[in-house]
Design a protein around this motif. Structure first.
Motif, PDB file in Angstrom:
ATOM      1  N   VAL A 118      -5.636  22.668 -10.596  1.00  0.00           N
ATOM      2  CA  VAL A 118      -5.513  23.533 -11.765  1.00  0.00           C
ATOM      3  C   VAL A 118      -4.492  24.637 -11.506  1.00  0.00           C
ATOM      4  O   VAL A 118      -3.742  25.030 -12.412  1.00  0.00           O
ATOM      5  CB  VAL A 118      -6.891  24.124 -12.120  1.00  0.00           C
ATOM      6  CG1 VAL A 118      -6.790  25.069 -13.305  1.00  0.00           C
ATOM      7  CG2 VAL A 118      -7.882  23.016 -12.409  1.00  0.00           C
ATOM      8  N   ALA A 119      -4.419  25.145 -10.292  1.00  0.00           N
ATOM      9  CA  ALA A 119      -3.478  26.222  -9.983  1.00  0.00           C
ATOM     10  C   ALA A 119      -2.029  25.771 -10.150  1.00  0.00           C
ATOM     11  O   ALA A 119      -1.195  26.520 -10.671  1.00  0.00           O
ATOM     12  CB  ALA A 119      -3.716  26.714  -8.551  1.00  0.00           C
ATOM     13  N   LEU A 120      -1.704  24.550  -9.757  1.00  0.00           N
ATOM     14  CA  LEU A 120      -0.341  24.053  -9.927  1.00  0.00           C
ATOM     15  C   LEU A 120      -0.014  23.803 -11.392  1.00  0.00           C
ATOM     16  O   LEU A 120       1.140  23.966 -11.810  1.00  0.00           O
ATOM     17  CB  LEU A 120      -0.154  22.765  -9.120  1.00  0.00           C
ATOM     18  CG  LEU A 120      -0.143  22.914  -7.603  1.00  0.00           C
ATOM     19  CD1 LEU A 120      -0.054  21.548  -6.929  1.00  0.00           C
ATOM     20  CD2 LEU A 120       1.011  23.806  -7.152  1.00  0.00           C
ATOM     21  N   LEU A 121      -1.010  23.404 -12.181  1.00  0.00           N
ATOM     22  CA  LEU A 121      -0.768  23.200 -13.606  1.00  0.00           C
ATOM     23  C   LEU A 121      -0.600  24.523 -14.343  1.00  0.00           C
ATOM     24  O   LEU A 121       0.165  24.605 -15.310  1.00  0.00           O
ATOM     25  CB  LEU A 121      -1.921  22.396 -14.215  1.00  0.00           C
ATOM     26  CG  LEU A 121      -2.078  20.961 -13.717  1.00  0.00           C
ATOM     27  CD1 LEU A 121      -3.310  20.314 -14.339  1.00  0.00           C
ATOM     28  CD2 LEU A 121      -0.846  20.128 -14.038  1.00  0.00           C
ATOM     29  N   GLN A 122      -1.291  25.560 -13.905  1.00  0.00           N
ATOM     30  CA  GLN A 122      -1.186  26.851 -14.557  1.00  0.00           C
ATOM     31  C   GLN A 122       0.074  27.608 -14.137  1.00  0.00           C
ATOM     32  O   GLN A 122       0.634  28.352 -14.937  1.00  0.00           O
ATOM     33  CB  GLN A 122      -2.426  27.697 -14.240  1.00  0.00           C
ATOM     34  CG  GLN A 122      -3.714  27.166 -14.869  1.00  0.00           C
ATOM     35  CD  GLN A 122      -4.927  27.972 -14.440  1.00  0.00           C
ATOM     36  OE1 GLN A 122      -4.867  28.730 -13.468  1.00  0.00           O
ATOM     37  NE2 GLN A 122      -6.022  27.815 -15.168  1.00  0.00           N
ATOM     38  N   GLU A 123       0.528  27.405 -12.917  1.00  0.00           N
ATOM     39  CA  GLU A 123       1.701  28.113 -12.411  1.00  0.00           C
ATOM     40  C   GLU A 123       2.718  27.084 -11.894  1.00  0.00           C
ATOM     41  O   GLU A 123       2.656  26.652 -10.740  1.00  0.00           O
ATOM     42  CB  GLU A 123       1.312  29.064 -11.282  1.00  0.00           C
ATOM     43  CG  GLU A 123       0.260  30.099 -11.686  1.00  0.00           C
ATOM     44  CD  GLU A 123      -0.155  30.964 -10.519  1.00  0.00           C
ATOM     45  OE1 GLU A 123       0.614  31.022  -9.525  1.00  0.00           O
ATOM     46  OE2 GLU A 123      -1.229  31.573 -10.584  1.00  0.00           O
ATOM     47  N   PRO A 124       3.659  26.649 -12.736  1.00  0.00           N
ATOM     48  CA  PRO A 124       4.634  25.645 -12.289  1.00  0.00           C
ATOM     49  C   PRO A 124       5.504  26.101 -11.133  1.00  0.00           C
ATOM     50  O   PRO A 124       6.003  25.265 -10.366  1.00  0.00           O
ATOM     51  CB  PRO A 124       5.470  25.404 -13.549  1.00  0.00           C
ATOM     52  CG  PRO A 124       4.613  25.856 -14.685  1.00  0.00           C
ATOM     53  CD  PRO A 124       3.795  26.981 -14.151  1.00  0.00           C
ATOM     54  N   HIS A 147     -22.077  10.174 -21.704  1.00  0.00           N
ATOM     55  CA  HIS A 147     -21.704   9.140 -22.664  1.00  0.00           C
ATOM     56  C   HIS A 147     -20.217   9.176 -22.982  1.00  0.00           C
ATOM     57  O   HIS A 147     -19.610   8.145 -23.185  1.00  0.00           O
ATOM     58  CB  HIS A 147     -22.502   9.303 -23.962  1.00  0.00           C
ATOM     59  CG  HIS A 147     -23.973   9.096 -23.781  1.00  0.00           C
ATOM     60  ND1 HIS A 147     -24.518   7.849 -23.578  1.00  0.00           N
ATOM     61  CD2 HIS A 147     -24.998   9.972 -23.749  1.00  0.00           C
ATOM     62  CE1 HIS A 147     -25.836   7.964 -23.443  1.00  0.00           C
ATOM     63  NE2 HIS A 147     -26.143   9.245 -23.550  1.00  0.00           N
ATOM     64  N   GLN A 148     -19.649  10.352 -23.061  1.00  0.00           N
ATOM     65  CA  GLN A 148     -18.240  10.464 -23.379  1.00  0.00           C
ATOM     66  C   GLN A 148     -17.629  11.573 -22.547  1.00  0.00           C
ATOM     67  O   GLN A 148     -18.298  12.530 -22.172  1.00  0.00           O
ATOM     68  CB  GLN A 148     -18.023  10.767 -24.870  1.00  0.00           C
ATOM     69  CG  GLN A 148     -18.374   9.603 -25.786  1.00  0.00           C
ATOM     70  CD  GLN A 148     -18.055   9.942 -27.219  1.00  0.00           C
ATOM     71  OE1 GLN A 148     -17.732  11.078 -27.536  1.00  0.00           O
ATOM     72  NE2 GLN A 148     -18.134   8.965 -28.088  1.00  0.00           N
ATOM     73  N   TYR A 149     -16.340  11.446 -22.312  1.00  0.00           N
ATOM     74  CA  TYR A 149     -15.589  12.510 -21.668  1.00  0.00           C
ATOM     75  C   TYR A 149     -14.134  12.380 -22.100  1.00  0.00           C
ATOM     76  O   TYR A 149     -13.709  11.353 -22.608  1.00  0.00           O
ATOM     77  CB  TYR A 149     -15.707  12.452 -20.154  1.00  0.00           C
ATOM     78  CG  TYR A 149     -14.854  11.397 -19.491  1.00  0.00           C
ATOM     79  CD1 TYR A 149     -13.665  11.727 -18.864  1.00  0.00           C
ATOM     80  CD2 TYR A 149     -15.235  10.044 -19.503  1.00  0.00           C
ATOM     81  CE1 TYR A 149     -12.881  10.764 -18.270  1.00  0.00           C
ATOM     82  CE2 TYR A 149     -14.459   9.081 -18.905  1.00  0.00           C
ATOM     83  CZ  TYR A 149     -13.284   9.455 -18.289  1.00  0.00           C
ATOM     84  OH  TYR A 149     -12.507   8.510 -17.699  1.00  0.00           O
ATOM     85  N   ARG A 150     -13.365  13.422 -21.889  1.00  0.00           N
ATOM     86  CA  ARG A 150     -11.981  13.449 -22.297  1.00  0.00           C
ATOM     87  C   ARG A 150     -11.080  13.709 -21.095  1.00  0.00           C
ATOM     88  O   ARG A 150     -11.518  14.240 -20.088  1.00  0.00           O
ATOM     89  CB  ARG A 150     -11.742  14.535 -23.354  1.00  0.00           C
ATOM     90  CG  ARG A 150     -12.472  14.300 -24.665  1.00  0.00           C
ATOM     91  CD  ARG A 150     -12.182  15.448 -25.616  1.00  0.00           C
ATOM     92  NE  ARG A 150     -12.663  16.708 -25.060  1.00  0.00           N
ATOM     93  CZ  ARG A 150     -12.180  17.900 -25.400  1.00  0.00           C
ATOM     94  NH1 ARG A 150     -11.185  17.986 -26.242  1.00  0.00           N
ATOM     95  NH2 ARG A 150     -12.686  19.006 -24.862  1.00  0.00           N
ATOM     96  N   THR A 151      -9.815  13.335 -21.258  1.00  0.00           N
ATOM     97  CA  THR A 151      -8.827  13.606 -20.231  1.00  0.00           C
ATOM     98  C   THR A 151      -8.032  14.836 -20.640  1.00  0.00           C
ATOM     99  O   THR A 151      -7.481  14.878 -21.732  1.00  0.00           O
ATOM    100  CB  THR A 151      -7.881  12.406 -20.064  1.00  0.00           C
ATOM    101  OG1 THR A 151      -8.657  11.260 -19.716  1.00  0.00           O
ATOM    102  CG2 THR A 151      -6.862  12.662 -18.984  1.00  0.00           C
ATOM    103  N   PHE A 152      -7.981  15.835 -19.790  1.00  0.00           N
ATOM    104  CA  PHE A 152      -7.262  17.057 -20.104  1.00  0.00           C
ATOM    105  C   PHE A 152      -6.803  17.701 -18.807  1.00  0.00           C
ATOM    106  O   PHE A 152      -7.171  17.288 -17.711  1.00  0.00           O
ATOM    107  CB  PHE A 152      -8.123  18.027 -20.917  1.00  0.00           C
ATOM    108  CG  PHE A 152      -9.531  18.166 -20.415  1.00  0.00           C
ATOM    109  CD1 PHE A 152      -9.822  18.938 -19.306  1.00  0.00           C
ATOM    110  CD2 PHE A 152     -10.572  17.501 -21.052  1.00  0.00           C
ATOM    111  CE1 PHE A 152     -11.114  19.061 -18.844  1.00  0.00           C
ATOM    112  CE2 PHE A 152     -11.868  17.624 -20.596  1.00  0.00           C
ATOM    113  CZ  PHE A 152     -12.145  18.407 -19.480  1.00  0.00           C
ATOM    114  N   GLY A 153      -5.996  18.737 -18.913  1.00  0.00           N
ATOM    115  CA  GLY A 153      -5.476  19.423 -17.736  1.00  0.00           C
ATOM    116  C   GLY A 153      -5.291  20.894 -18.014  1.00  0.00           C
ATOM    117  O   GLY A 153      -5.579  21.403 -19.093  1.00  0.00           O
ATOM    118  N   GLY A 154      -4.782  21.628 -16.997  1.00  0.00           N
ATOM    119  CA  GLY A 154      -4.525  23.045 -17.161  1.00  0.00           C
ATOM    120  C   GLY A 154      -5.793  23.854 -17.302  1.00  0.00           C
ATOM    121  O   GLY A 154      -6.773  23.662 -16.572  1.00  0.00           O
ATOM    122  N   ASN A 155      -5.801  24.781 -18.280  1.00  0.00           N
ATOM    123  CA  ASN A 155      -6.950  25.652 -18.483  1.00  0.00           C
ATOM    124  C   ASN A 155      -8.197  24.868 -18.896  1.00  0.00           C
ATOM    125  O   ASN A 155      -9.309  25.210 -18.502  1.00  0.00           O
ATOM    126  CB  ASN A 155      -6.620  26.706 -19.539  1.00  0.00           C
ATOM    127  CG  ASN A 155      -5.538  27.666 -19.067  1.00  0.00           C
ATOM    128  OD1 ASN A 155      -5.425  27.941 -17.872  1.00  0.00           O
ATOM    129  ND2 ASN A 155      -4.738  28.155 -19.990  1.00  0.00           N
TER     130      ASN A 155
END
Length: 906
Positions: free
Chosen positions: A464-470, A500-508
């Motif tokens: 998460v740190a690399l996604l928040q701070e490029p 039952h369900q989940y999503r794919t996401f990144g960053g915050n």
């Protein structure tokens, strides 16, 4: 690919990249090319064939031909087809994507050009050669997609392409660093420039055209050897599920033979087909991984082909593995061969980056980014199992414990970071222990090192740190956090839980999974696995839940020690509550994986059906079976899982003295040769393998959510042999193998229709004719119809010959005699004044109708009045207003016009 285009290059500077090594190409003059017959401004498809005919008839491309591919379909499954393509003149199959030399894209007008028109326009301040306005972005996207598809299906160092926009044309050169674009040329005014391009290209050899000559087409025998090796590896890997390898056995993909030199310069050959994954861009590393057959060691190995970036701070993968072994880093795969691809003593490198340097061609080149140099390299290793093939949750946890140990020693002893932890790099060796593979993104930590501006890794598993701070530099705790996300991914997909369900996401949003405690709601059936995941989540939560930067840096420093994480894994592995073989099929399969599962099921069913058909053919030709029983042969049962090409050799020859016994599978019949395992499992025997109904209703959804109750297609069972078959003698009819009773078809289950006894008895749909029945079925029709009950209709047959119910004659028509004035008199003789001749009552018969005249004045047969319909409240109010002549105007008075109308009607 914004920023990867260089241009617009002058035409003759671009031709300097197409210099044939054979000097004889200058001995003959270039033929004249006439492109004036190409229609402009109309329908785009009308440009294709005239352009091809002009180039082919002029003979400017000897040995090659320009063909139209807009109406063809790629047999390898690629949905992208360019408009025109240059292929060998003797090419019989134009649908083969691997035979394409170069492609051309046509647009009917000039506004479809993807780049700026002029390179020396001093009045326009341009940021790059790419044009953004209008349709340019879509046109450039098409060129990129065609180049990506061509370079992924073929083994290329670089390639050329053509862009046609109305009466203008551009030439492009693609490689893994970028693309060089030529200036815009009017081919109607300068057709000789287009002719010279084709003339030069046709006289260049394979290396000069951009083909990788270390890769050649394999023979059919070599392709069969690769298929048999994959089947053997799958059988030997049981019970570990390695059926995903069958997805790389698609026969529509071309099979190649790759040559790699060892340390002593000797050639080693490997057979490859379809890669596990492919490059999704024309530029970049373009990593492709294969299950390859080593022709020297006679076994299946792992081969990776990529274009590494050249940088003083980045080591090549071969040197990285050698350096890690020197520092005793554990849990690595054995390297068989590794090194750069060499041709005639020179390494294969990109060229576009040389024209992107600030000191190159400043007089005509528009601004562009500095491109990076890429070098072609390959590495051959032992073939390992993916982490998704773990048989139990404990084995998966042990694999990640070994991977974290490898990261710790590489960081502490060798000062190396992996920087690309993903599901494809965490693997299992033959002993069931974890290995960390693909160190090509690895970097060595040295003093005064400047971090790169670009980000490496797989997006789903980056910290998460690399996604928040490029701009943040990659550190060891980022690799450790990626291990947590990969473990969470594998646990959600392959082990039972209450989610039952989940999503794919990144960053915050990815960090909120930890900070908002959303992960606490998910519980796994395996208690040690459940406790370990939640302990690791609590370990990473303070990094994104605390706003104090000093405290956050302190926590990261503690994680760099790696010891707390290893203790958490050791505590979980010491538990005695681990279940055995609790892995389940993928609960959230991707679209590609579902297609692979269905293809595997269809292929296996076809192989079993082939065995059954061949067996029945042998039994039918002989006419009888041997009376004595022959024990079951395991070799024959195993041959059902082999490819169809090897089945014929497994079936022994038939003789009158010694005839082997065969049996049909219990869940297959000869008549259902198109029935797939999917349909047999779903009890749909009448749905064929090519039916789209089963594909739409039986597949799980394409979303990331789980479809309850979904399981991959069941695998077909191998045919079994019975203990004894029924004997047959010389006088008995030919014995046939026992088949299960066939189910009645839907047509057989329909009731039989009753027999119609006469032609038009009732002329009614509501009362059909019914023939007499008895207990056994319908009887024969009786000759006398008088015994049948007649339906009480007035005219049952509509026939004049019916004596019982004769049809009455119509009344005579009125007289049409002319009057004295010459006009016709259509009135009857006895009019209203009764001055005509009196008519007798018996002359005309009254038709026995209930209401013969339909008139209110008929006193004998008056028509009854219809009862009035009940009115609702609104209708009653309107009716009352009409009776009392109430006004509907706003002032409550009756208007003069309405009163006058009512008086006239009265």
């Amino acid at each position: 690919m914004m920023g990867f285009f260089i241009g617009a290059a002058p035409y003759f500077d671009f031709l300097s990249l197409m210099e044939p090594s054979d000097p004889t190409w200058r001995d003959k003059s270039i033929p004249d090319l006439d492109l004036s017959m190409v229609p402009l401004g109309g329908v785009e498809k009308e440009m294709y064939q005239p352009f091809c005919d002009a180039v082919n008839d002029a003979g400017v491309c000897p040995g090659l031909q320009l063909v139209c591919l807009a109406d063809t379909r790629d047999k390898e499954g690629c949905k992208l087809r360019p408009d025109l393509a240059v292929v060998p003149k003797n090419a019989a199959d134009l649908d083969d994507f691997g035979l394409m030399e170069l492609f051309a894209e046509c647009k009917r007008r000039r506004d479809g050009d993807a780049f700026h028109e002029s390179y020396n326009d001093k009045d326009i301040d341009l940021d790059s050669v790419e044009k953004i306005e209008g349709k340019s972005a879509d046109s450039r996207g098409q060129l990129i997609s065609y180049a990506t598809a061509t370079m992924s299906r073929q083994h290329r160092v670089f390639m050329f392409s053509i862009s046609i926009c109305g009466e203008f044309v551009r030439f492009l050169r693609w490689d893994r660093a970028g693309c060089i674009v030529s200036e815009l040329i009017n081919y109607l005014e300068n057709p000789e420039l287009v002719a010279e391009f084709f003339w030069r290209y046709s006289h260049m050899n394979a290396v000069e055209r951009g083909f990788d000559v270390t890769v050649q087409r394999a023979t059919k025998r070599q392709a069969d050897v690769l298929t048999e090796a994959m089947d053997t590896f799958i059988e030997q890997s049981a019970p570990r599920n390695m059926e995903f390898l069958r997805g790389n056995m698609d026969p529509t993909y071309a099979t190649y033979k790759v040559c790699i030199d060892d340390e002593k310069g000797r050639h080693r050959y490997f057979i490859i087909r379809q890669p596990f994954w492919d490059a999704d861009s024309a530029c970049g590393r373009a990593t492709r991984a294969y299950a390859a057959y080593d022709m020297k060691q006679k076994k299946l190995v792992f081969l990776k082909d990529s274009w590494r970036t050249e940088d003083k701070d980045i080591m090549c993968e071969a040197d990285i593995y050698e350096y890690l072994q020197e520092n005793n880093v554990p849990f690595l795969l054995e390297v068989i061969l590794a090194g750069d691809v060499m041709v005639h003593g020179r390494a294969q490198r990109t060229f576009s980056d040389q024209w992107s340097r600030p000191d190159s061609f400043p007089e005509w080149r528009l601004p562009c980014d500095r491109l990076r140099t890429h070098t072609h390299c390959r590495i051959v290793q032992e073939l390992a199992y993916p982490v998704a093939s773990a048989q139990s949750s404990r084995e998966a946890v042990q694999v990640f414990r070994d991977v974290i140990e490898s990261i710790r020693i590489a960081y502490q002893s060798a000062k190396m970071l992996h920087r690309d932890i993903s599901t494809g790099n965490v693997m299992i060796n033959k002993n069931g222990r974890g290995v960390l593979n693909d160190w090509d993104h690895g970097v060595r930590l040295i003093l005064n090192r400047v971090p790169h501006s670009f980000r490496t890794g797989t997006w789903q598993f980056i910290s998460v740190a690399l996604l928040q701070e490029p701009s943040k530099s990659h550190e060891v705790h980022d690799d450790l956090e990626s291990c947590f996300w990969v473990l969470l991914y594998i646990s959600l997909h392959y082990f039972k839980h209450n989610g039952h369900q989940y999503r794919t996401f990144g960053g915050n949003l990815k960090g909120s999974l930890l900070t908002l405690s959303q992960l606490k709601k998910v519980r796994w059936e395996c208690r040690p696995l459940d406790e370990l995941i939640h302990v690791l989540a609590k370990t990473w939560k303070p990094l994104y839940d605390d706003d104090d930067d000093e405290r956050r840096n302190l926590l990261r420093g503690n994680l760099d020690n790696v010891t707390p994480l290893l203790e958490a894994f050791d505590t979980a592995l010491a538990s005695e509550e681990w279940p055995e073989k609790d892995a389940v099929p993928n609960q959230y399969p991707r679209k590609r994986q579902r297609s692979i599962d269905q293809a595997i099921a269809r292929a296996k069913t076809e192989r079993i059906a082939t065995v059954v058909r061949n067996t029945q053919a042998l039994v039918t030709r002989t006419g009888s079976l041997a009376s004595r029983a022959v024990p079951a042969q395991p070799a024959f049962a195993a041959s059902a899982l082999r490819p169809s090409s090897a089945l014929r050799s497994d079936i022994p020859s038939v003789s009158s003295n010694n005839l082997p016994q065969f049996a049909l599978p219990q869940d297959l019949s000869i008549g259902s040769k198109k029935r797939t395992v999917d349909h047999a499992h779903a009890e749909e025997p009448n749905v064929s393998a090519s039916s789209s109904k089963r594909m739409k209703t039986g597949d799980p959804p394409l979303s990331f959510g789980q479809r309850p109750g979904y399981t991959p297609p069941a695998l077909a069972r191998s045919p079994t042999l019975p203990a004894r078959l029924p004997p047959s003698g010389p006088s008995s009819p030919p014995a046939r193998p026992h088949l299960p009773p066939a189910k009645p078809s839907p047509i057989d289950r329909l009731p039989s229709l009753p027999t119609v006894r006469h032609r038009y008895l009732t002329r009614s749909r509501t009362k059909p004719n019914k023939a007499p029945h008895d207990e056994n079925g319908p009887k024969e029709a009786l000759q006398e119809d008088v015994e049948m009950k007649q339906v009480e209709h007035r005219y049952p047959t509509r026939s004049k010959s019916n004596e019982k119910h004769p049809r009455p004659q119509p009344p005579p028509k009125p007289s049409t005699a002319k009057t004295q004035n010459g006009k016709k008199n259509n009135k009857p003789s006895g009019g209203n004044d009764h001055k005509g001749t009196p008519q007798e009552e018996g002359d005309t018969k009254q038709v026995e109708h209930r209401y013969p005249t339909r008139s209110k004045s008929n006193e004998k047969h008056p028509r009854p009045e219809r009862p009035q319909k009940p009115l609702n409240a609104q209708a009653q109010t309107q009716q009352s207003d009409k009776r009392h002549n109430k006004s509907t105007t706003s002032d409550g008075r009756r208007t003069q016009a309405r009163s006058k109308g009512r008086r006239q009607r009265r």
